[in-house]
Design a protein around this motif. Sequence first.
Motif, mmCIF file in Angstrom:
data_model
loop_
_atom_site.group_PDB
_atom_site.id
_atom_site.type_symbol
_atom_site.label_atom_id
_atom_site.label_comp_id
_atom_site.label_asym_id
_atom_site.label_seq_id
_atom_site.Cartn_x
_atom_site.Cartn_y
_atom_site.Cartn_z
ATOM 1 N N ALA A 177 0.831 -1.194 0.000
ATOM 2 C CA ALA A 177 0.000 0.000 0.000
ATOM 3 C C ALA A 177 0.873 1.254 0.000
ATOM 4 O O ALA A 177 1.920 1.297 0.631
ATOM 5 N N GLU A 178 0.426 2.269 -0.720
ATOM 6 C CA GLU A 178 1.171 3.524 -0.796
ATOM 7 C C GLU A 178 0.192 4.631 -1.164
ATOM 8 O O GLU A 178 -0.927 4.373 -1.614
ATOM 9 N N THR A 179 0.594 5.864 -0.954
ATOM 10 C CA THR A 179 -0.202 7.027 -1.358
ATOM 11 C C THR A 179 0.555 7.771 -2.444
ATOM 12 O O THR A 179 1.743 8.061 -2.285
ATOM 13 N N ILE A 180 -0.110 8.059 -3.531
ATOM 14 C CA ILE A 180 0.530 8.775 -4.629
ATOM 15 C C ILE A 180 -0.166 10.115 -4.836
ATOM 16 O O ILE A 180 -1.292 10.342 -4.384
ATOM 17 N N GLY A 181 0.544 11.015 -5.522
ATOM 18 C CA GLY A 181 -0.038 12.292 -5.876
ATOM 19 C C GLY A 181 -0.652 12.218 -7.263
ATOM 20 O O GLY A 181 -0.036 11.694 -8.194
ATOM 21 N N LEU A 182 -1.861 12.728 -7.404
ATOM 22 C CA LEU A 182 -2.551 12.697 -8.697
ATOM 23 C C LEU A 182 -3.405 13.945 -8.840
ATOM 24 O O LEU A 182 -4.384 14.133 -8.111
ATOM 25 N N GLU A 183 -3.003 14.819 -9.782
ATOM 26 C CA GLU A 183 -3.768 16.027 -10.090
ATOM 27 C C GLU A 183 -4.062 16.847 -8.839
ATOM 28 O O GLU A 183 -5.187 17.295 -8.596
ATOM 29 N N GLY A 184 -3.032 17.028 -8.021
ATOM 30 C CA GLY A 184 -3.167 17.878 -6.845
ATOM 31 C C GLY A 184 -3.846 17.226 -5.657
ATOM 32 O O GLY A 184 -4.130 17.912 -4.659
ATOM 33 N N GLY A 194 8.198 -2.067 -14.883
ATOM 34 C CA GLY A 194 8.565 -1.292 -13.696
ATOM 35 C C GLY A 194 7.468 -1.260 -12.654
ATOM 36 O O GLY A 194 6.518 -2.057 -12.674
ATOM 37 N N LEU A 195 7.594 -0.287 -11.742
ATOM 38 C CA LEU A 195 6.624 -0.154 -10.659
ATOM 39 C C LEU A 195 5.401 0.611 -11.141
ATOM 40 O O LEU A 195 5.503 1.624 -11.835
ATOM 41 N N ARG A 196 4.234 0.107 -10.741
ATOM 42 C CA ARG A 196 2.961 0.721 -11.124
ATOM 43 C C ARG A 196 2.110 0.948 -9.876
ATOM 44 O O ARG A 196 2.268 0.259 -8.874
ATOM 45 N N GLY A 197 1.216 1.904 -9.972
ATOM 46 C CA GLY A 197 0.265 2.154 -8.899
ATOM 47 C C GLY A 197 -1.125 1.792 -9.351
ATOM 48 O O GLY A 197 -1.600 2.287 -10.379
ATOM 49 N N ALA A 198 -1.803 0.911 -8.610
ATOM 50 C CA ALA A 198 -3.144 0.457 -8.971
ATOM 51 C C ALA A 198 -4.161 1.062 -8.007
ATOM 52 O O ALA A 198 -4.146 0.760 -6.806
ATOM 53 N N ALA A 199 -5.011 1.916 -8.523
ATOM 54 C CA ALA A 199 -6.057 2.537 -7.723
ATOM 55 C C ALA A 199 -7.340 1.743 -7.891
ATOM 56 O O ALA A 199 -7.874 1.638 -9.005
ATOM 57 N N CYS A 200 -7.835 1.170 -6.798
ATOM 58 C CA CYS A 200 -9.004 0.278 -6.858
ATOM 59 C C CYS A 200 -10.202 0.935 -6.176
ATOM 60 O O CYS A 200 -10.073 1.512 -5.095
ATOM 61 N N ASP A 201 -11.345 0.814 -6.808
ATOM 62 C CA ASP A 201 -12.595 1.238 -6.179
ATOM 63 C C ASP A 201 -13.720 0.371 -6.713
ATOM 64 O O ASP A 201 -13.471 -0.629 -7.403
ATOM 65 N N SER A 202 -14.952 0.722 -6.413
ATOM 66 C CA SER A 202 -16.089 -0.106 -6.796
ATOM 67 C C SER A 202 -16.284 -0.183 -8.307
ATOM 68 O O SER A 202 -16.976 -1.075 -8.811
ATOM 69 N N ASN A 203 -15.668 0.723 -9.048
ATOM 70 C CA ASN A 203 -15.810 0.714 -10.500
ATOM 71 C C ASN A 203 -14.770 -0.163 -11.198
ATOM 72 O O ASN A 203 -14.894 -0.440 -12.383
ATOM 73 N N THR A 239 7.727 9.396 -1.832
ATOM 74 C CA THR A 239 6.355 9.593 -2.283
ATOM 75 C C THR A 239 6.289 9.453 -3.796
ATOM 76 O O THR A 239 7.076 10.050 -4.525
ATOM 77 N N TRP A 240 5.345 8.677 -4.258
ATOM 78 C CA TRP A 240 5.198 8.444 -5.688
ATOM 79 C C TRP A 240 4.210 9.438 -6.286
ATOM 80 O O TRP A 240 3.283 9.896 -5.635
ATOM 81 N N THR A 241 4.406 9.749 -7.554
ATOM 82 C CA THR A 241 3.455 10.573 -8.278
ATOM 83 C C THR A 241 3.071 9.863 -9.570
ATOM 84 O O THR A 241 3.906 9.217 -10.212
ATOM 85 N N ALA A 242 1.791 9.926 -9.929
ATOM 86 C CA ALA A 242 1.322 9.271 -11.143
ATOM 87 C C ALA A 242 1.745 10.067 -12.367
ATOM 88 O O ALA A 242 1.599 11.288 -12.414
ATOM 89 N N VAL A 243 2.297 9.369 -13.359
ATOM 90 C CA VAL A 243 2.731 10.014 -14.588
ATOM 91 C C VAL A 243 1.639 9.945 -15.640
ATOM 92 O O VAL A 243 1.307 10.923 -16.288
#
Length: 383
Positions: A231-238, A251-260, A275-279
């Motif tokens: 688990a990690e927290t990334i920055g996305l659009e502020g 490489g390393l990826r961030g997977a954001a999961c929700d009900s959709n 801290t990671w930031t989404a590209v």
Amino acid sequence: MFGKRKVPPVPAFAVPVSNGLVVDSNHIAIDLVATVVDFVNYLFAHGLYRSEELPLHLMQLYHADFYVTQVNNGGHSQFIHNCGARAQTIFINAQAGLSAMGAIHQADLIRELAVWAAANPDKASAQTGFAGGRDRMLDRLDTLFAEVQANDPATRRAAAWIRTWPDVRFTEPAELRAAWNQSALTNPKRSHRLSKARVKAFQQTLSDSVHLAIGLAADEADETLFEGRSAETIGLEGRHLDVWIVQTSYGLRGAACDSNGVRLFALNLRGGGVTWTAVSLIGSAVSSDVDRMLSFVKREPVAAAADLLLSRAKPAITDCIIQPCNWADGIPNPIFKLSVGDEMFMMTKGKTGYVLAGQKPGEIYDTVSFAEVATHERSVRDN
């Protein structure tokens, strides 16, 4: 009348080491002992042997080295802590090994440790190797051990002992890994143990909707899922977004999961911090696709089929990751990637059974029938 306790048969295989370790010197002694210890670890990891199934002198050397290494690093307190529930077995093997190699003084110290541990189980279980978790009696043994090792190091004696073993085989370095593989594959129980563990792992993975979603998103991005997740927290659009960090073939990826469903982002470190930031968004999977995949793996013996195909096509393989892929045009059932290191295979359900293909053009393995898969699944489950 009571019969004698049956002892598991010991396999008759060689102990392969590099022929460059024949020379008798302090430096070579360290490498020789380390090689034999690595060989035992290889038998555990790739041959799926249990300690009672290996030649006794191997386990005696293995545990004697464990004793010496642990005490050198953190004293007898650390050693007894890291022995855990197998402490008495390790004590017995280590003492026997030290005695056999002629390290009599070190053998006397571990004998004294074993007597103390048996008489003081509460104190023994409280050892941590750190301040506040060290018994003074063990500190005394540490001092004696250091004196003995300075005058008569056990490693030199261990190497000399190894060279007397009738099953040691000095071989060319280039041939060493093949010889280790051969020894690992001689375990008659290896195949069943591997299948049982792998099928269980595959079943757990395939019943995890998050893993299925991430796998489908990675497939959309034409990437292979290797390992994860944390688990990690990334920055996305502020704003901040909680994600799973996973490793893919790119490489390393961030997977954001929700009900959709799940969105898979390429990541960069922000500045020099952690801290990671989404590209960019590189792949996604909607919840309906995940539900469809979950329904398929619940009714189909995917885990057993994957294990059976791998055990026939690549019997030396131990670790493997299974990844679901999106439905492809012209193929009625989903495809699953099976990745092992740099190798990757594709599996799907055909008309008469399950089919496995490799990365090379035309690399198709024999189909396993539905009946074979069902039999294999019962065998793994019932034994």
